[in-house]
Design an enzyme around this catalytic site. Structure first.
Site, mmCIF file in Angstrom:
data_model
loop_
_atom_site.group_PDB
_atom_site.id
_atom_site.type_symbol
_atom_site.label_atom_id
_atom_site.label_comp_id
_atom_site.label_asym_id
_atom_site.label_seq_id
_atom_site.Cartn_x
_atom_site.Cartn_y
_atom_site.Cartn_z
ATOM 1 C CB THR A 1 -6.365 51.768 9.883
ATOM 2 O OG1 THR A 1 -4.883 51.822 10.548
ATOM 3 C CG2 THR A 1 -6.587 53.207 9.382
ATOM 4 C CB SER A 2 -5.541 47.634 12.226
ATOM 5 O OG SER A 2 -4.504 48.340 12.339
ATOM 6 C CB THR B 1 -2.551 46.362 4.252
ATOM 7 O OG1 THR B 1 -1.781 46.129 5.423
ATOM 8 C CG2 THR B 1 -2.655 45.059 3.733
ATOM 9 N N GLY B 2 -1.807 49.273 5.281
ATOM 10 C CA GLY B 2 -2.134 50.559 5.761
ATOM 11 C C GLY B 2 -2.112 51.758 4.670
ATOM 12 C CG ASP B 3 1.529 52.692 2.970
ATOM 13 O OD1 ASP B 3 1.423 53.409 3.795
ATOM 14 O OD2 ASP B 3 2.361 51.599 2.876
ATOM 15 C CG ASN C 1 -0.956 51.218 13.666
ATOM 16 O OD1 ASN C 1 -0.381 51.719 14.708
ATOM 17 N ND2 ASN C 1 0.141 50.831 12.961
ATOM 18 C CG PHE D 1 2.499 51.180 18.326
ATOM 19 C CD1 PHE D 1 2.871 50.782 19.602
ATOM 20 C CD2 PHE D 1 3.261 51.825 17.448
ATOM 21 C CE1 PHE D 1 4.187 51.215 20.264
ATOM 22 C CE2 PHE D 1 4.671 52.197 18.100
ATOM 23 C CZ PHE D 1 5.008 51.702 19.453
ATOM 24 C CG ASP E 1 1.411 47.592 13.270
ATOM 25 O OD1 ASP E 1 0.702 47.598 14.224
ATOM 26 O OD2 ASP E 1 1.110 47.452 12.018
HETATM 27 P P1 ATP Z 1 -0.009 52.119 9.363
HETATM 28 O O1 ATP Z 1 1.226 51.084 9.839
HETATM 29 O O2 ATP Z 1 0.249 52.418 7.737
HETATM 30 O O3 ATP Z 1 -0.190 53.132 10.035
HETATM 31 P P2 ATP Z 1 -1.878 49.639 9.895
HETATM 32 O O4 ATP Z 1 -0.800 49.258 10.804
HETATM 33 O O5 ATP Z 1 -3.188 50.373 10.280
HETATM 34 O O6 ATP Z 1 -1.342 51.327 9.060
HETATM 35 P P3 ATP Z 1 -2.560 47.481 8.749
HETATM 36 O O7 ATP Z 1 -2.120 46.759 9.942
HETATM 37 O O8 ATP Z 1 -1.891 46.954 7.335
HETATM 38 O O9 ATP Z 1 -2.062 48.829 8.712
HETATM 39 O O10 ATP Z 1 -3.976 47.379 8.615
HETATM 40 C C1 ATP Z 1 -4.743 48.214 7.623
HETATM 41 C C2 ATP Z 1 -5.937 47.277 7.301
HETATM 42 O O11 ATP Z 1 -5.470 46.234 6.334
HETATM 43 C C3 ATP Z 1 -6.820 47.054 8.258
HETATM 44 O O12 ATP Z 1 -7.833 47.571 8.564
HETATM 45 C C4 ATP Z 1 -7.507 45.518 7.529
HETATM 46 O O13 ATP Z 1 -8.443 45.730 6.804
HETATM 47 C C5 ATP Z 1 -6.166 45.074 6.758
HETATM 48 N N1 ATP Z 1 -5.460 44.020 7.075
HETATM 49 C C6 ATP Z 1 -4.166 43.933 7.232
HETATM 50 N N2 ATP Z 1 -3.779 42.606 7.655
HETATM 51 C C7 ATP Z 1 -4.758 41.994 7.655
HETATM 52 C C8 ATP Z 1 -4.908 40.631 8.011
HETATM 53 N N3 ATP Z 1 -3.810 39.823 8.279
HETATM 54 N N4 ATP Z 1 -6.180 40.233 8.127
HETATM 55 C C9 ATP Z 1 -7.257 40.769 7.498
HETATM 56 N N5 ATP Z 1 -7.108 42.104 7.315
HETATM 57 C C10 ATP Z 1 -6.038 42.634 7.359
HETATM 58 N N1 PLP Z 2 6.182 53.213 3.167
HETATM 59 C C1 PLP Z 2 7.412 52.720 2.981
HETATM 60 C C2 PLP Z 2 8.316 53.615 2.191
HETATM 61 C C3 PLP Z 2 7.794 51.482 3.525
HETATM 62 O O1 PLP Z 2 9.125 50.965 3.290
HETATM 63 C C4 PLP Z 2 6.949 50.646 4.527
HETATM 64 C C5 PLP Z 2 7.146 49.534 4.942
HETATM 65 O O2 PLP Z 2 7.858 48.758 4.523
HETATM 66 C C6 PLP Z 2 5.734 51.298 4.779
HETATM 67 C C7 PLP Z 2 5.217 52.560 3.982
HETATM 68 C C8 PLP Z 2 4.799 50.674 5.485
HETATM 69 O O3 PLP Z 2 3.595 49.800 4.833
HETATM 70 P P1 PLP Z 2 2.335 49.533 5.793
HETATM 71 O O4 PLP Z 2 1.286 49.987 4.776
HETATM 72 O O5 PLP Z 2 2.214 48.040 5.698
HETATM 73 O O6 PLP Z 2 1.992 50.031 7.023
HETATM 74 MG MG MG Z 3 -0.843 47.191 11.117
HETATM 75 NA NA NA Z 4 -2.971 53.325 9.530
HETATM 76 MG MG MG Z 5 1.177 49.649 8.433
#
Ligand code: ATP
Ligand code: PLP
Ligand code: MG
Ligand code: NA
Ligand code: MG
Length: 294
Positions: free
Chosen positions: A178-179, A217-219, A142, A144, A114
């Protein structure tokens, strides 16, 4: 009779399976979680202790299920995977699950990193590109991760849509970025290619950014997308609206609960999402976010 999803991810603290299993259960799914790690806390804390499951240990569990005719799953969800050998074993698991249920839906969160940084070994990128993406049904990178998987930078919405098209060509019929951080906007872009060769139906959801860092939040979002898109298989727009609406309700509750407890949420980057306290928002989200079609 047993046809639940199986999940491979995990740590203590609300990341991985801890943020994915409970919401899926609330949405009515029987879930069999396999924790790919068993840690004291998630890796957002200064230190962590625990064990990592290796690929052979994953296969042992799968073989045990198979020996008892229990390997009948509708969905496979994978998240954070840190080793190439484990990821290769996951591919064998996909193959095995599909040999039993050819309709198995594989929801892959291709967790690579990320904000410009990889947080898995770099050799995983090519395994995802060459082997994992082609067998995924739904992919939730996401920004990245979408850049890494397509080999192109995403600097605009148009680039995001192009990345989705590229990923459809590589395999999955559903792609959700997702973001996407563009200027000061946070967007989710969804893309559903209903048949191979057809142009995908694409949409965005604009999300107001909360100036704080959350983990898990991603999970959570990927689990909610699995849950809702199984209920509305032809309507990724609706599934995404429901998922984003639940997630935002959880985040706002998290911030207000921390404040109400006299804790300044700005003082940490390890805010634990208030999942258990948000059951109603997960079961029956109030749809406050709408998808805009392209
Ligand atoms: P991963 O790393 O698991 O592939 P990711 O980087 O997409 O996933 P996040 O960056 O946590 O995961 O974003 C997932 C969702 O969480 C976004 O679509 C958004 O809805 C929400 N989210 C996360 N952080 C914020 C924030 N600071 N403000 C608003 N929404 C957020
Ligand atoms: N899964 C595990 C086991 C982790 O330790 C982490 C990061 O701490 C994540 C997933 C990533 O979480 P996120 O949903 O914020 O991308
Ligand atoms: Mg993210
Ligand atoms: Na994601
Ligand atoms: Mg994430």
């Amino acid at each position: 009779m047993k046809q639940p999803p199986i999940l491979v991810d995990g740590a203590s603290g609300y990341v991985g399976n801890k943020s994915a299993v409970f919401p899926l259960q609330l949405l009515g799914y029987d879930v069999d979680p396999i924790n790919s790690v068993q840690f004291s806390n998630h890796t957002g804390y200064p230190t962590f202790k625990g064990q990592v499951l290796d690929g052979q240990q994953l296969l042992d569990i799968i073989n045990g299920l198979e020996a008892n005719n229990l390997l009948c799953y509708t969905h496979l969800l994978t998240g954070y995977i840190r080793s190439k050998s484990f990821l290769n074993k996951v591919l064998q698991v996909v193959e095995k699950l599909r040999s039993i249920n050819p309709g198995l839906i594989y929801v892959c969160d291709p967790v690579l990193g990320d904000e410009g940084k990889l947080y898995v070994p770099p050799e995983l990128v090519s395994v995802y590109c060459q082997k994992v993406v082609p067998v995924a049904s739904m992919l939730t990178p996401n920004q990245f991760e979408a850049e890494k998987l397509t080999g192109s930078r995403i600097n605009s919405e148009k680039d995001g849509l192009k990345a989705c098209n590229f990923l459809h060509d590589a395999g999955p019929s559903k792609v959700v970025i997702t973001s996407l951080h563009l200027d000061d906007k946070l967007l989710l872009i969804g893309s559903h290619q209903k048949s191979k060769g057809l142009s995908p139906e694409q949409f965005k959801i604009v999300i107001p950014k909360i100036p704080l860092n959350f983990t898990g939040t991603g999970d959570l979002l990927t689990a909610l997308l699995l849950g809702w898109s199984n209920k509305f298989p032809d309507d990724l727009d609706k599934a995404s609206e429901l998922a984003v609406s639940s997630l935002q309700a959880v985040l706002h509750r998290t911030v207000s609960d921390y404040r109400n407890a006299g804790f300044n949420p700005e003082s940490t980057n390890s805010l634990e999402i208030r999942l258990i306290q948000s059951q109603e928002d997960i079961r029956n989200p109030h749809v406050n976010f709408t998808a805009e079609k392209y």
